[in-house]
Design a protein around this motif. Sequence first.
Motif, PDB file in Angstrom:
ATOM      1  N   THR A  77      43.168  74.862  36.848  1.00 58.62           N
ATOM      2  CA  THR A  77      42.974  73.132  36.212  1.00 58.62           C
ATOM      3  C   THR A  77      42.312  73.300  34.283  1.00 58.62           C
ATOM      4  OG1 THR A  77      40.553  73.191  36.756  1.00 58.62           O
ATOM      5  CG2 THR A  77      42.712  72.790  38.669  1.00 58.62           C
ATOM      6  N   ARG A  79      39.425  71.686  33.414  1.00 54.43           N
ATOM      7  CA  ARG A  79      38.085  71.932  33.658  1.00 54.43           C
ATOM      8  C   ARG A  79      37.888  73.695  33.984  1.00 54.43           C
ATOM      9  NH1 ARG A  79      34.532  67.831  34.826  1.00 54.43           N
ATOM     10  NH2 ARG A  79      36.499  67.025  35.546  1.00 54.43           N
ATOM     11  N   ASP A 110      44.290  68.705  26.004  1.00 49.60           N
ATOM     12  CA  ASP A 110      43.163  69.153  26.319  1.00 49.60           C
ATOM     13  C   ASP A 110      42.017  68.799  25.126  1.00 49.60           C
ATOM     14  OD1 ASP A 110      40.859  68.481  28.601  1.00 49.60           O
ATOM     15  OD2 ASP A 110      41.146  70.594  27.860  1.00 49.60           O
ATOM     16  N   TRP A 114      39.411  66.804  23.277  1.00 49.44           N
ATOM     17  CA  TRP A 114      37.984  66.738  23.566  1.00 49.44           C
ATOM     18  C   TRP A 114      37.584  66.906  21.716  1.00 49.44           C
ATOM     19  CZ3 TRP A 114      35.638  72.384  23.428  1.00 49.44           C
ATOM     20  CH2 TRP A 114      34.444  72.869  23.937  1.00 49.44           C
ATOM     21  N   GLU A 132      44.833  65.157  36.159  1.00 50.68           N
ATOM     22  CA  GLU A 132      43.168  65.437  35.529  1.00 50.68           C
ATOM     23  C   GLU A 132      43.638  65.025  33.717  1.00 50.68           C
ATOM     24  OE1 GLU A 132      40.754  69.237  35.454  1.00 50.68           O
ATOM     25  OE2 GLU A 132      42.620  69.309  35.771  1.00 50.68           O
ATOM     26  N   LEU A 133      44.327  64.655  33.256  1.00 48.11           N
ATOM     27  CA  LEU A 133      44.370  64.784  31.567  1.00 48.11           C
ATOM     28  C   LEU A 133      43.812  63.130  31.966  1.00 48.11           C
ATOM     29  CD1 LEU A 133      44.470  65.897  28.849  1.00 48.11           C
ATOM     30  CD2 LEU A 133      46.557  64.536  29.026  1.00 48.11           C
ATOM     31  N   ARG A 136      39.806  62.863  32.770  1.00 46.29           N
ATOM     32  CA  ARG A 136      39.410  63.588  31.644  1.00 46.29           C
ATOM     33  C   ARG A 136      38.785  62.476  30.636  1.00 46.29           C
ATOM     34  NH1 ARG A 136      37.542  68.889  31.569  1.00 46.29           N
ATOM     35  NH2 ARG A 136      37.993  69.336  29.307  1.00 46.29           N
ATOM     36  N   TYR A 137      39.774  62.220  30.195  1.00 47.72           N
ATOM     37  CA  TYR A 137      39.869  61.184  28.625  1.00 47.72           C
ATOM     38  C   TYR A 137      40.458  59.005  29.122  1.00 47.72           C
ATOM     39  CZ  TYR A 137      39.704  65.998  26.426  1.00 47.72           C
ATOM     40  OH  TYR A 137      39.240  67.002  27.094  1.00 47.72           O
TER      41      TYR A 137
END
Length: 211
Positions: A77, A79, A110, A114, A132-133, A136-137
Motif C-alpha cells: 500500500t 501507506r 504519492d 505529498w 488509496e490515492l 490519501r488526497y
Amino acid sequence: MTRVVFLLVPRLHLLDLAGPAQVFSTAADLGYGYELSYVAEQEDVPSAPGVPLRAGTARPEVGPGDLVLVPGWRAPTLRRHEGVSAEQARRPAEHHALGGTVASVCAGADALGWAGLLEGRRCTTHHALQEELAVRYPRARVVRDVLYVIDDRVVTSAAIASGIDLALHLVATRRGTGRARRRGSRVRWWCTHAATGRNGRRARCCGIGPT
C-alpha cells in the motif's frame, strides 16, 4: 537543452525508471537535446528486485523547460512505504511553482500528492492504488482506466509500461509529433501492450486537463 531529473526512492520499480529513461536517452542520442540526471537522498538506492542503483545527491539546476520525474516503488500500500522525505517532496513542488513540469509513474503519484501537487487536479496511478490515492488526497480527482493524465504541468501515469507512453507524449509535445513517432518505433511493442487492458480492449491513452 531539456534536463530530465529522476528522483529515486528506495525499492523503486526498475521498469518505472528504465522505460522513461530509455525514451529520453534515445531522444538525446538522436540529437534532440535531453540531459538526464538521477538524484536521491543517498548515493546507494535499493531497487525492488534487488538491483543496486547509484544516484547523485546534489540538487541539479532546473528551469521552466525542464522535467522532474518520480518513478514508482514496490509496496503493498502507499501507506506502508517510507515514501519520500520532506526535502524530496519540496523539489517537485518548487520546480512546478517556477513553471516547470513534474511527472510520476505508478506509485510515484504519492510523492506528488505529498508535495501538494494533486490538489484539485486530475491524476492517475496503478489501478491497485487508485482508491488509496483518492483517500490519501481527497481533493485530487483520480482518473481510472487511462495510461496517463496531464493537468497544468502535472503529468501522472499508471503502471510500468505506461511510463513509456508518458515519456513519448512529452517528447512529442516538446520536439514535434513526427520525431516522437520515429523514436517511438523503437519501443512500439511495449507501447502497444501498455495500451491494451486485461480484457483485450484498448485503454484510453490520456486525459488532458487545463494547461
